[in-house]
Structure formats: structure tokens, C-alpha cells
Design a protein around this motif. Structure first.
Motif, short mmCIF file in Angstrom:
data_model
loop_
_atom_site.label_atom_id
_atom_site.label_comp_id
_atom_site.label_asym_id
_atom_site.label_seq_id
_atom_site.Cartn_x
_atom_site.Cartn_y
_atom_site.Cartn_z
N THR A 70 0.54 3.81 -3.02
CA THR A 70 0.03 5.13 -2.71
C THR A 70 0.88 6.21 -3.37
N ARG B 143 -8.43 -3.99 3.06
CA ARG B 143 -7.35 -3.58 2.17
C ARG B 143 -6.91 -4.75 1.28
N ARG C 266 -7.12 5.59 6.51
CA ARG C 266 -5.82 5.14 7.01
C ARG C 266 -5.96 4.00 8.02
N LEU D 151 -5.89 2.55 -4.51
CA LEU D 151 -5.18 2.43 -3.24
C LEU D 151 -4.69 3.77 -2.74
N ALA D 152 -4.36 4.69 -3.64
CA ALA D 152 -3.96 6.03 -3.22
C ALA D 152 -5.13 6.76 -2.55
N ALA E 109 -5.71 5.23 0.86
CA ALA E 109 -4.73 5.64 1.86
C ALA E 109 -5.07 7.01 2.45
N LEU F 52 0.82 -1.20 0.00
CA LEU F 52 0.00 0.00 0.00
C LEU F 52 0.86 1.26 0.00
N ARG F 53 1.96 1.24 0.75
CA ARG F 53 2.83 2.42 0.78
C ARG F 53 3.39 2.72 -0.60
#
Length: 431
Positions: free
Chosen positions: A31, A167, A160, A152-153, A156, A27-28
Motif C-alpha cells: 500500500t 485479498r 479495508r 493493492l493500494a 486498501a 498489504l501494508r
């Protein structure tokens, strides 16, 4: 002899702690990629509607590459056929890892996102065909795709503290969705098929498979074989991104016994995923957005005219209405026929919110639009306007729905964060 009570099946149940950490890492990266994708799309829109729009068109039409290999392609074609092959290579790695070593190796857990992905493809296609009955029905597949990075961005930013199960659901749904999209492209959008190059492509693909199965990581061996397979698939008339998926599926997920087995560390698929996901999310997809999202809107009147076209209406309704209905209905049917119940702490409104978010169909939708109507055509321009508008509406609606649950997500997150022992793993994953 007493019979053990049957365990109740759960829809969107909590996965393992290892899977939760892996999803958080993905995810990081996605994003950041989603933010770059959005930036590329905005630059393309501004450039295409500026006094310098001619330079944008000239850039897209500029050709380069070895003519002897029939690869003297335009910049736009290199972006669609070449860069997106990297994107689909990573998608193939991710999907194979999920079903071989991830939590979805359990068929009961895999059934939910797979069924949801099928529902999210079938219903939007039906909506589009219903709106365009007797017209431009060749664009039926445009609203069937979900953009992983973009979705996904947004997730996020607005969620959060979303539970990991949701997710994972969205990520797996989007990956399966992309796999279905590549099958649709290969089967329905291959106009002229040359069998000989396709058969010859099996040679470098087979050699690549043999090497990676032997856990060979040497880039100077693997990259030429991958490029050869891509070149031959491109020459066959099948969209070259198919080669990316096939190459991803060839990579082994588990470590060999000589290396110590699956407990000895990450396998080759995870190694390649760590190497290529940043390239895909940070370069390939944003550059494709820059090359594909530029469309001259022509002011408010031009925008209104474009969105009133049946093709545009079918795409927008497919993304905004068809996607949520298809995904939610498929998920509910799986729960209904398996007598499963939604996991504790979650609610069906969460599934609805994610299904609306899955209506963000940017990258692959633009690609299918070009294949369906021809890059640069009038209908292709209207496809771009519709995809951009439908994706924006889906993102805004999903933000409204998911923000309503954000307080609950935050409370659950705080409880789980506080519930740690000395091994730094939340106790809820050890029960």
C-alpha cells in the motif's frame, strides 16, 4: 463399511490464520509502495508537460555504467531492466512461497487464482488483437498485466474490511499474472538472442542456487553472483528482468532439517522477501514510474487524438473490459466444472469487483509497451496515455463496485474481531 461424505469444495475459501497475518503484512508494505508509485507517475506527468520537459528528457537519456561490460545504459533503461529485476525477484519469491508453504500448496485452492490469471491474460490480448486486426498487433500483451502495488493500494483505500480470502486471491492473481508477463516478455519480445551469454549465465545462477540451498545469507557472496547472472541475461538479448524471477525461484522456502525444520521459523525466501520487498515497493517501482510515465499529452486535443488511436483503444478496452471478463469467466468456469461453491459471506459481485480492480495495469504494461513499440516512439507515448487512462478508469469502476460491499465487509470484520479468545486468534480460523 460406510463411506465418508465428500466435502464440498469452496471457491475463495478462508485461508489459515498464519496466511491471513502474512497477507496483511504484505498489504501494508504494498500500500505504501502504491502511494509512492502514484506519486512518481504524477511527478513524471507534470514534469513532462511543464516548461522544464527538456530536462526530463535529458535525464532519461543520460548514460552511465561500465562500457566494458556493455552496461553504459540510459537512466530509463537502468530503471526498466535493473530496478524491475528487483520487483520480479520479489514476485518470484512470493509465488514460490505460496505454492510451497502457503495455502496454495493445495492444488484445489491454487486452481482458482491460476485459472483467473490465465483468463485475465488471454481475454485482454484477444480484445486488443480484435481492435487492431491488421494493424499494430505486436502490442497484444500490453493490457494483460496487473500492477500489484497500484491495485493493492486502491484496495486498501476502498476495502479495508475486505475478507482475507479476496485479498489473497488478488495478490496471488497479480503475482501469477506477473509471472505470465515475464514468460511473454522472454518468448515474444526477445528480438536478438545471443546463446553464449545465456549459457554462461547458468554458471552464476547455479552457484547462487547452490549457496542459497545451503542457506548461505552472505550478501558479499550472493549479490555479485546475482549481478553477474543479470548482466549475462541482459547481454543475451533476453530481458534482464527474467534473471530476477529465476533468482527468486532458486531461493528455498522451507528451513533445512539442521535448522529445525519448517516449524523452527521463517525460511530463506521469507527472509529475503522481508529484506527486498521494501526496496521493491518503496524504491524500484516508484522510480520506474517516474522514468516511464512521463508523456507529453499536448492538451485536451492531444489527449483525445491519442485515445482515439486503435492501439490506445485496444489497451483501454483490454484493461477495462477484457480483464474483468477473463478473470470472472475463468473463476466461474473453475467453480462450474469442479462443482464448487463460493465461500460463505462472499458473493460473485466481490469477484467482479476484484476483476475490475485487476484492470490496473501500470508497471508491467508500460514495460511491455516500450518493448513492443520502442521507448520514446509516438506509439509508445500513446501506450502510456492509454495505460494511465485505462488504469484510472479501472480503479474508479472497482471503487464503485467494492464500496457497495464495504458495509458488509465491515460487519463481518467486526464479528470476527469480537470473536477472539485468549490466544488472540479469531475463533473462525480455529473451526
Amino acid at each position: 463399511m460406510t463411506q465418508e461424505p465428500r466435502r464440498t469444495a469452496h471457491v475463495l475459501s478462508r485461508g489459515s490464520w498464519a496466511e491471513a497475518r502474512r497477507i496483511a503484512d504484505i498489504l501494508r508494505k504494498e500500500t505504501i509502495g502504491g502511494a509512492l508509485l502514484l506519486a512518481g507517475a504524477l511527478v513524471a506527468l507534470i514534469w513532462a508537460n511543464s516548461p522544464w520537459s527538456d530536462s526530463y528528457t535529458a535525464m532519461l537519456e543520460y548514460k552511465f555504467g561500465p562500457a566494458a561490460l556493455h552496461l553504459d545504459l540510459t537512466v530509463a533503461t537502468w530503471a526498466a531492466d535493473g530496478l524491475l529485476a528487483i520487483f520480479f525477484f520479489v514476485a518470484g519469491l512470493e509465488l514460490k512461497r505460496e505454492f510451497v508453504a502457503g495455502d496454495l500448496r493445495d492444488p484445489r485452492r491454487a486452481a482458482v487464482p491460476v485459472a483467473a490469471a490465465f483468463g485475465g491474460v488471454v481475454v485482454p490480448a484477444l480484445v486488443y488483437v480484435a481492435v487492431n486486426a491488421g494493424g499494430a498487433t505486436q502490442g497484444w500483451a500490453i493490457p494483460t498485466a496487473t500492477d500489484i502495488a497500484f491495485a493493492l493500494a486502491v484496495l486498501a483505500v476502498i476495502g479495508r474490511h475486505l475478507p482475507t480470502a479476496l485479498r489473497t486471491f488478488l495478490l496471488t492473481l497479480a503475482v501469477v499474472d506477473d509471472l505470465l508477463a515475464i514468460v511473454i516478455i522472454a518468448v515474444f519480445y526477445t528480438a536478438n538472442l545471443s546463446v553464449l551469454p545465456l549459457l554462461v549465465a547458468l554458471v552464476p545462477l547455479g552457484l547462487f542456487t547452490l549457496l542459497v540451498q545451503r542457506r548461505v545469507r552472505s550478501w558479499w557472496l550472493l549479490l555479485p553472483l546475482a549481478f553477474a547472472a543479470w548482466t549475462l541475461v541482459h547481454a543475451s538479448g533476453v530481458h534482464a528482468t527474467v534473471a530476477g524471477v529465476l533468482l527468486g525461484f532458486a531461493v528455498p522456502v522451507l528451513r533445512s532439517r539442521k535448522a529445525g525444520g519448517p516449524e523452527a521459523g521463517p525460511g530463506l525466501a521469507e527472509h529475503f522477501e522481508h529484506r527486498f520487498r521494501p526496496i521493491s515497493a518503496g524504491f524500484a517501482v516508484p522510480v520506474f514510474a517516474l522514468m516511464s510515465a512521463g508523456v507529453a499529452v499536448g492538451g485536451w486535443g492531444g489527449l483525445t487524438e491519442a485515445l482515439s488511436d486503435p492501439v490506445a483503444l485496444g489497451i483501454m478496452l483490454g484493461l477495462v473490459v477484457g480483464k474483468p471478463i477473463g478473470i470472472t469467466a475463468a473463476t466461474w468456469l473453475v467453480a462450474r466444472f469442479t462443482r464448487a461453491r463460493i465461500d460463505a459471506g462472499l458473493a460473485w459481485i466481490d469477484v467482479v469487483g476484484l476483476s475490475v480492480l485487476a484492470g490496473i495495469g501500470f508497471t508491467v504494461s508500460l514495460l511491455i509497451g516500450e518493448l513492443a513499440f520502442g521507448a520514446g516512439s509516438e506509439l509508445d507515448d500513446r501506450v502510456k496515455v492509454a495505460v494511465l487512462t485505462g488504469s484510472l478508469v479501472a480503479a474508479l469502476l472497482a471503487a464503485v463496485v467494492l464500496r457497495l460491499r464495504n458495509r458488509t465487509y465491515r460487519r463481518i470484520h467486526e464479528e470476527e474481531t469480537a470473536d477472539h479468545d485468549r490466544d488472540d486468534i479469531p475463533d473462525v480460523y480455529q473451526r
